[in-house]
Design a protein around this motif. Structure first.
Motif, PDB file in Angstrom:
ATOM      1  N   ASN A   1     -42.354 -27.665 -26.532  1.00 34.37           N
ATOM      2  CA  ASN A   1     -43.300 -26.856 -26.794  1.00 34.37           C
ATOM      3  C   ASN A   1     -44.231 -27.605 -28.032  1.00 34.37           C
ATOM      4  O   ASN A   1     -44.837 -27.299 -28.962  1.00 34.37           O
ATOM      5  CB  ASN A   1     -42.619 -25.792 -27.877  1.00 34.37           C
TER       6      ASN A   1
ATOM      7  N   CYS B   1     -54.252 -21.316 -29.587  1.00 32.42           N
ATOM      8  CA  CYS B   1     -52.407 -20.816 -29.831  1.00 32.42           C
ATOM      9  C   CYS B   1     -52.265 -19.565 -29.448  1.00 32.42           C
ATOM     10  O   CYS B   1     -51.072 -19.242 -28.557  1.00 32.42           O
ATOM     11  CB  CYS B   1     -52.419 -20.764 -31.356  1.00 32.42           C
TER      12      CYS B   1
ATOM     13  N   ARG C   1     -49.082  -8.372 -22.439  1.00 31.71           N
ATOM     14  CA  ARG C   1     -49.649  -9.546 -22.855  1.00 31.71           C
ATOM     15  C   ARG C   1     -50.817  -9.528 -23.553  1.00 31.71           C
ATOM     16  O   ARG C   1     -51.169 -10.299 -24.341  1.00 31.71           O
ATOM     17  CB  ARG C   1     -49.693 -10.216 -21.555  1.00 31.71           C
TER      18      ARG C   1
ATOM     19  N   LYS D   1     -50.304  -8.819 -27.113  1.00 30.63           N
ATOM     20  CA  LYS D   1     -49.894 -10.062 -27.833  1.00 30.63           C
ATOM     21  C   LYS D   1     -51.067 -11.062 -28.513  1.00 30.63           C
ATOM     22  O   LYS D   1     -50.998 -11.461 -29.220  1.00 30.63           O
ATOM     23  CB  LYS D   1     -48.778 -10.724 -27.052  1.00 30.63           C
TER      24      LYS D   1
ATOM     25  N   SER E   1     -51.928 -19.978 -25.314  1.00 33.80           N
ATOM     26  CA  SER E   1     -50.750 -20.878 -24.525  1.00 33.80           C
ATOM     27  C   SER E   1     -49.514 -20.203 -24.841  1.00 33.80           C
ATOM     28  O   SER E   1     -49.306 -19.465 -26.077  1.00 33.80           O
ATOM     29  CB  SER E   1     -50.996 -22.345 -25.241  1.00 33.80           C
ATOM     30  N   SER E   2     -48.405 -20.646 -24.017  1.00 34.94           N
ATOM     31  CA  SER E   2     -47.053 -20.091 -24.415  1.00 34.94           C
ATOM     32  C   SER E   2     -46.266 -20.948 -23.757  1.00 34.94           C
ATOM     33  O   SER E   2     -46.355 -21.832 -22.607  1.00 34.94           O
ATOM     34  CB  SER E   2     -47.066 -18.813 -24.075  1.00 34.94           C
ATOM     35  N   LYS E   3     -45.103 -20.954 -23.766  1.00 34.64           N
ATOM     36  CA  LYS E   3     -44.115 -21.463 -23.314  1.00 34.64           C
ATOM     37  C   LYS E   3     -44.048 -21.219 -21.800  1.00 34.64           C
ATOM     38  O   LYS E   3     -43.509 -21.946 -20.734  1.00 34.64           O
ATOM     39  CB  LYS E   3     -42.374 -21.217 -23.821  1.00 34.64           C
TER      40      LYS E   3
ATOM     41  N   ASN F   1     -47.562 -26.222 -26.682  1.00 37.57           N
ATOM     42  CA  ASN F   1     -47.530 -25.954 -25.291  1.00 37.57           C
ATOM     43  C   ASN F   1     -49.290 -26.053 -24.883  1.00 37.57           C
ATOM     44  O   ASN F   1     -49.558 -25.426 -23.971  1.00 37.57           O
ATOM     45  CB  ASN F   1     -47.330 -24.425 -25.053  1.00 37.57           C
TER      46      ASN F   1
ATOM     47  N   LYS G   1     -52.537 -12.039 -31.940  1.00 35.11           N
ATOM     48  CA  LYS G   1     -52.609 -13.324 -32.410  1.00 35.11           C
ATOM     49  C   LYS G   1     -54.102 -13.775 -32.671  1.00 35.11           C
ATOM     50  O   LYS G   1     -54.179 -14.487 -33.605  1.00 35.11           O
ATOM     51  CB  LYS G   1     -52.086 -14.427 -31.271  1.00 35.11           C
TER      52      LYS G   1
END
Length: 231
Positions: free
Chosen positions: A48, A185, A129, A132, A188-190, A223, A136
């Motif tokens: 990550n 940030c 999604r 979210k 992006s994600s895992k 990530n 952020k």
């Protein structure tokens, strides 16, 4: 071709030139070069982390085909591969900087726009999604709305199209650089690691150089793999 790999913690602080003092080490064979790039991407996914890769080579040495091969690996991992490119001999934005480069941040904004499209087109993109990402990104996204015209679906409010030309002001630049970092940030994600490829950074503008230096010393981005090619 030669390739240099630097992690965010090891990257030097550039002054006169963004890639000053790099000294990339030549790697023999395209397979070895691709392995190096893939290895960094896998490390970004596993840890990550945020890492930077610089690819150096003269025109016609195959940098584009090498990056395309990396793109296939990223897509197979449900990652997003977005691109931007700097151009020579553009006087747009000359009033902001001493160098007659080009519109400030042009390649970065191009990559951000590409990332918006890729996210919207992904098979698992849904209202949850989107919410979210909006949460952020918050109000920071307004600073990108003028240059990233397709960012609207990720904003909590209607875009206000704040003037990016005012980024010359220190206070405004602080808000703008925070918006750029927050955007990366948020996107992006895992599950969806992001690779940002910026080509021909030998033509990058002064504003982009300063923004990259901020990224290189940031410890919050995860990530994300930043690939920059120059000759």
């Amino acid at each position: 071709m030669s390739i240099a790999i630097s992690s965010v913690t090891d990257a030097p602080c550039y002054q006169d030139e963004f890639f000053k003092g790099l000294n990339p080490k030549p790697i023999a064979g395209r397979r070895d070069e691709l392995f190096q790039l893939t290895e960094v991407f896998e490390r970004v996914k596993s840890n990550n982390s945020f890492e930077v890769v610089l690819v150096h080579g003269e025109s016609g040495t195959g940098k584009t085909s090498l990056i395309s091969a990396l793109q296939e690996t990223v897509l197979l991992s449900n990652g997003f591969f977005c691109t931007g490119k700097y151009f020579q001999n553009s006087n747009v934005g000359q009033e902001l900087y001493e160098e007659p480069y080009q519109e400030p941040y042009s390649a970065i904004m191009m990559a951000f726009s590409d990332l918006c499209d890729l996210t919207l087109q992904s098979e698992d993109f849904d209202s949850d999604r989107r919410s979210k990402i909006q949460e952020k990104l918050g109000s920071d996204g307004q600073w990108l709305a003028r240059s990233v015209t397709n960012i609207s679906p990720f904003l909590l409010e209607e875009p206000q199209f704040l003037n990016i030309s005012e980024v010359k002001n220190d206070t405004v630049f602080s808000k703008f650089k925070a918006a750029c970092k927050t955007f990366i940030c948020a996107m992006s994600s895992k599950e969806h690691p992001v690779v940002i490829f910026l080509d021909d950074i030998q033509w990058l503008d002064a504003g982009s150089r300063e923004l990259f230096e901020i990224f290189l010393h940031d410890n919050e981005m995860e990530n994300v793999m930043l690939v920059m090619a120059y000759r």
